[in-house]
Design a protein around this motif. Sequence first.
Motif, mmCIF file in Angstrom:
data_model
loop_
_atom_site.group_PDB
_atom_site.id
_atom_site.type_symbol
_atom_site.label_atom_id
_atom_site.label_comp_id
_atom_site.label_asym_id
_atom_site.label_seq_id
_atom_site.Cartn_x
_atom_site.Cartn_y
_atom_site.Cartn_z
ATOM 1 N N UNK A 199 0.887 -1.265 -0.022
ATOM 2 C CA UNK A 199 0.073 -0.179 0.071
ATOM 3 C C UNK A 199 0.962 1.422 0.029
ATOM 4 N N UNK A 200 0.528 2.450 -0.038
ATOM 5 C CA UNK A 200 0.674 3.639 0.107
ATOM 6 C C UNK A 200 0.230 4.396 1.261
ATOM 7 N N UNK A 203 -4.229 5.286 4.426
ATOM 8 C CA UNK A 203 -3.958 4.352 3.312
ATOM 9 C C UNK A 203 -4.629 4.310 2.068
ATOM 10 N N UNK A 204 -3.770 4.223 1.122
ATOM 11 C CA UNK A 204 -4.283 4.257 -0.460
ATOM 12 C C UNK A 204 -3.941 2.919 -0.941
ATOM 13 N N UNK A 222 2.901 -2.730 -3.105
ATOM 14 C CA UNK A 222 2.585 -2.576 -4.369
ATOM 15 C C UNK A 222 3.449 -1.390 -4.965
ATOM 16 N N UNK A 223 3.518 -0.977 -6.247
ATOM 17 C CA UNK A 223 4.412 -0.133 -6.681
ATOM 18 C C UNK A 223 3.802 1.347 -6.915
ATOM 19 N N UNK A 224 4.320 2.361 -7.367
ATOM 20 C CA UNK A 224 3.778 3.415 -7.903
ATOM 21 C C UNK A 224 3.187 3.226 -8.984
ATOM 22 N N UNK A 225 3.817 2.678 -10.013
ATOM 23 C CA UNK A 225 3.123 2.465 -11.311
ATOM 24 C C UNK A 225 1.729 1.509 -11.223
ATOM 25 N N UNK A 226 1.684 0.597 -10.284
ATOM 26 C CA UNK A 226 0.397 0.006 -9.766
ATOM 27 C C UNK A 226 -0.638 1.052 -9.713
ATOM 28 N N UNK A 227 -0.295 1.727 -8.795
ATOM 29 C CA UNK A 227 -1.293 2.988 -8.276
ATOM 30 C C UNK A 227 -1.629 3.812 -9.562
ATOM 31 N N UNK A 228 -0.755 4.038 -10.389
ATOM 32 C CA UNK A 228 -1.251 4.736 -11.713
ATOM 33 C C UNK A 228 -2.186 3.996 -12.634
ATOM 34 N N UNK A 238 -0.100 10.802 -12.018
ATOM 35 C CA UNK A 238 1.490 11.421 -12.005
ATOM 36 C C UNK A 238 1.574 12.563 -11.776
ATOM 37 N N UNK A 239 0.710 13.425 -11.902
ATOM 38 C CA UNK A 239 0.474 14.954 -11.439
ATOM 39 C C UNK A 239 0.315 14.986 -10.009
#
Length: 248
Positions: free
Chosen positions: A1-2, A35-36, A55-61, A68-69
């Motif tokens: 998570x983020x 949490x996100x 998870x990755x930043x890419x997966x969040x996108x 990305x902004x």
Amino acid sequence: MAMICRKYGLLYLMAPRTGCTAVEDVLEKKLEGELVPPQDILDANGKFLMHRRHHSLREMFRRNLLTEKEAASYLKFSCIRNPFDSLASDYVKRASKYQHFIADSTSWVHRLPGYIEDMEFCKTHSFNDWIEKHYGSIYGNGLKRTVQSLVRNTNRNRLKQFVGLPAEPYTLYGSYTKGMDSVMRFETLQDDFDRVLDKAGVPFKVQIPVINKTEERKTDYRDYYNERSRKIVQYVFNEEIKRYGYEF
């Protein structure tokens, strides 16, 4: 998570076995973190599409959880750990610490494809057997791999190596560190965390507690290794080991 702390402009990606549960705890309690995503994202069969913890930043996108902004407006940070040490902890969690979850059909271990089977393997096999199972076929630049190992392991990098194409380096933490502004080290976690908060302008100190420590493992990770398993891990994760100055 983020974990996103909007008030302080922080975005933290939780990397496994790096003290992430403790960092999550203080970010939520002390820095108004959220949490996100707040819950796991599952498929129709109840298996993980996206784990809320790792998870990755890419997966969040990709899941439209963050643009990305938006990401560019945060100080993004994650953490790494010596692969030799991290793998020893991973094995012990599967072999003993997490074994009681198997009896609970609602546990997260049932949502990860192949995880239960690997836990059963760890329960009856040594750490060195486990390293051989997952990474032994990679050792030696693919020349020692067999067709059977290729069929059993569908990793895209292994397929690339098999057909002679350049493959991305194997890493434990590459998906978590990619796109980060700061990468902490498990070995110096508190000091690195202090620097992140200072960079973000947080006007007070935050002490990271000790949470979810793997008491079942030996103190020195080197005690788990024989000569072959050491060489396998050194070879497979060489790029990451060298990049961060780790050693056995």
